[in-house]
Design an enzyme around this catalytic site. Structure first.
Site, PDB file in Angstrom:
ATOM      1  CG  LEU A   1     -43.806 -37.436  52.007  1.00 22.37           C
ATOM      2  CD1 LEU A   1     -44.475 -38.956  52.272  1.00 22.37           C
ATOM      3  CD2 LEU A   1     -42.567 -38.181  51.071  1.00 22.37           C
TER       4      LEU A   1
ATOM      5  N   GLY B   1     -48.022 -32.473  47.593  1.00 22.75           N
ATOM      6  CA  GLY B   1     -48.048 -31.773  46.342  1.00 22.75           C
ATOM      7  C   GLY B   1     -48.709 -32.560  45.246  1.00 22.75           C
TER       8      GLY B   1
ATOM      9  CG  ASP C   1     -52.791 -35.005  52.223  1.00 24.01           C
ATOM     10  OD1 ASP C   1     -53.383 -34.586  51.268  1.00 24.01           O
ATOM     11  OD2 ASP C   1     -51.999 -35.910  52.029  1.00 24.01           O
TER      12      ASP C   1
ATOM     13  CB  SER D   1     -47.558 -36.842  43.147  1.00 26.27           C
ATOM     14  OG  SER D   1     -48.560 -37.540  42.614  1.00 26.27           O
TER      15      SER D   1
ATOM     16  CE1 TYR E   1     -44.080 -34.555  40.543  1.00 23.95           C
ATOM     17  CE2 TYR E   1     -43.089 -35.919  39.072  1.00 23.95           C
ATOM     18  CZ  TYR E   1     -43.447 -35.775  40.303  1.00 23.95           C
ATOM     19  OH  TYR E   1     -42.813 -36.417  41.428  1.00 23.95           O
TER      20      TYR E   1
ATOM     21  CB  SER F   1     -41.690 -46.099  40.660  1.00 27.18           C
ATOM     22  OG  SER F   1     -41.189 -47.468  40.298  1.00 27.18           O
ATOM     23  CB  CYS F   2     -42.058 -45.185  46.343  1.00 25.58           C
ATOM     24  SG  CYS F   2     -42.019 -45.833  48.206  1.00 25.58           S
TER      25      CYS F   2
ATOM     26  NE  ARG G   1     -39.350 -44.621  33.850  1.00 28.75           N
ATOM     27  CZ  ARG G   1     -40.049 -44.022  34.858  1.00 28.75           C
ATOM     28  NH1 ARG G   1     -41.206 -44.682  35.339  1.00 28.75           N
ATOM     29  NH2 ARG G   1     -39.641 -42.774  35.512  1.00 28.75           N
TER      30      ARG G   1
ATOM     31  CB  SER H   1     -39.561 -36.866  40.874  1.00 30.10           C
ATOM     32  OG  SER H   1     -40.040 -37.906  40.077  1.00 30.10           O
TER      33      SER H   1
END
Ligand code: NAD
Length: 267
Positions: free
Chosen positions: A73, A75, A34, A77, A142, A171-172, A180, A113
């Site tokens: 993962l 980038g 990261d 987001s 995005y 959505s995590c 939603r 996504s």
């Protein structure tokens, strides 16, 4: 047998932080990359830290050496300016795939996504839910970048035989926070189950899968994930009474369908 080594890019982010303890196994080393600071390895934790950017080919060459799999993962987001999205998400994913190919890494999992298909109407595919490989209908720059990430993954599978899974994550987070998310929540435990299923597929392939739990209010299909052994055990409904009342949006991407294009957005 030597240890399995898994490179996780963007490991300091929300999903990476949730996955770090959940993917830990005896005989497995997690190599965490990261640009943001990462917690050093705790005593007994099998972790290697690689500071750096997914846009830096030299960093990625080092990071991919001896890796058995990459979980990408890292980038941007959420929505942002085109140049930044292009550099980090599209060029960055190309850099990751190219380094993985050169190092002979056989398996890559790419974070896509729901926003790659954000302009698909909820319910358009009927009660079975939206198929995981529905063609792209991005809602933002995005979302465009995630469609490009999937296309790059497809290319690297077809050209080089790499096993590539693209996860259209709903959505995590620890828990859903709105109506939603009651439909598209991916529990952290289910996210780990999905990643384990991707990490252990027998045949090299290319697949696009939904990253969602088996929510009572599901709007997307579970069948593609089940085909590779992902079986959700969680349901956002247990949080329903903690979520403010509201309506399900018309489009899968929800508020992303209305935010200004190309502007950094904290959503
Ligand atoms: N959490 C979700 O609900 C969700 C939903 C859909 C898709 N996703 C995707 O899953 C991935 C992880 O999401 P998240 O919620 O953890 O996002 P996040 O923003 O919390 O984490 C992203 C991480 O990437 C790192 N990063 C940014 N630029 C980088 C670079 N140039 N080089 C290396 N690292 C860089 C950031 O420092 C951060 O730690 C992202 O690709 C995101 O688009 C997440």
């Amino acid at each position: 047998m030597s240890d399995q080594r898994i490179l996780i890019t963007g490991a300091a982010g929300i999903v990476g932080t949730l996955m770090r303890p959940r993917l830990a196994r005896p005989g497995r080393i997690l190599r965490l990359l990261d640009i943001a600071p990462l917690e050093p390895a705790a005593p007994g934790e099998q972790v290697e830290i690689v500071p750096g950017s997914v846009t830096d080919a030299e960093v990625l060459t080092r990071a991919c050496a001896d890796a058995d799999a990459v979980i990408h993962l890292g980038g941007v987001s959420r929505e942002d300016g085109w140049e930044r999205i292009l550099e980090v998400n599209i060029d960055g994913t190309h850099t990751v795939l190219e380094a993985a190919r050169a190092a002979g890494v056989p398996r890559v999992i790419l974070a896509s996504s729901n926003h790659a298909v954000g302009f698909r109407r909820i319910g358009e595919a009927g009660p079975a839910g939206l198929p995981a490989d529905s063609s792209a209908r991005p809602d933002t720059y995005y979302g465009v970048s995630k469609a490009a990430v999937e296309a790059l993954g497809s290319l690297y599978h077809s050209r080089f035989g790499m096993d590539v899974s693209c996860l259209r994550i709903g959505s995590c987070f620890e828990r859903p926070v709105d109506v939603r998310q009651l439909s598209i929540w991916l529990s952290p435990q289910d996210c780990a189950r999905l990643l384990e299923a991707c990490l252990s597929t027998a045949e090299p392939g290319f697949r696009v899968l939904w990253g969602v739990s088996a929510n009572t209010r599901a709007v997307v299909s579970q069948s593609e994930g089940e085909r590779i052994g992902y079986h959700s055990r969680d349901d956002a409904e247990i949080f329903a009474d903690q979520v403010p009342p509201g309506e399900l949006p018309g489009y899968l991407g929800g508020a992303f369908c209305d935010i200004p294009l190309g502007q950094h957005n904290p959503l």
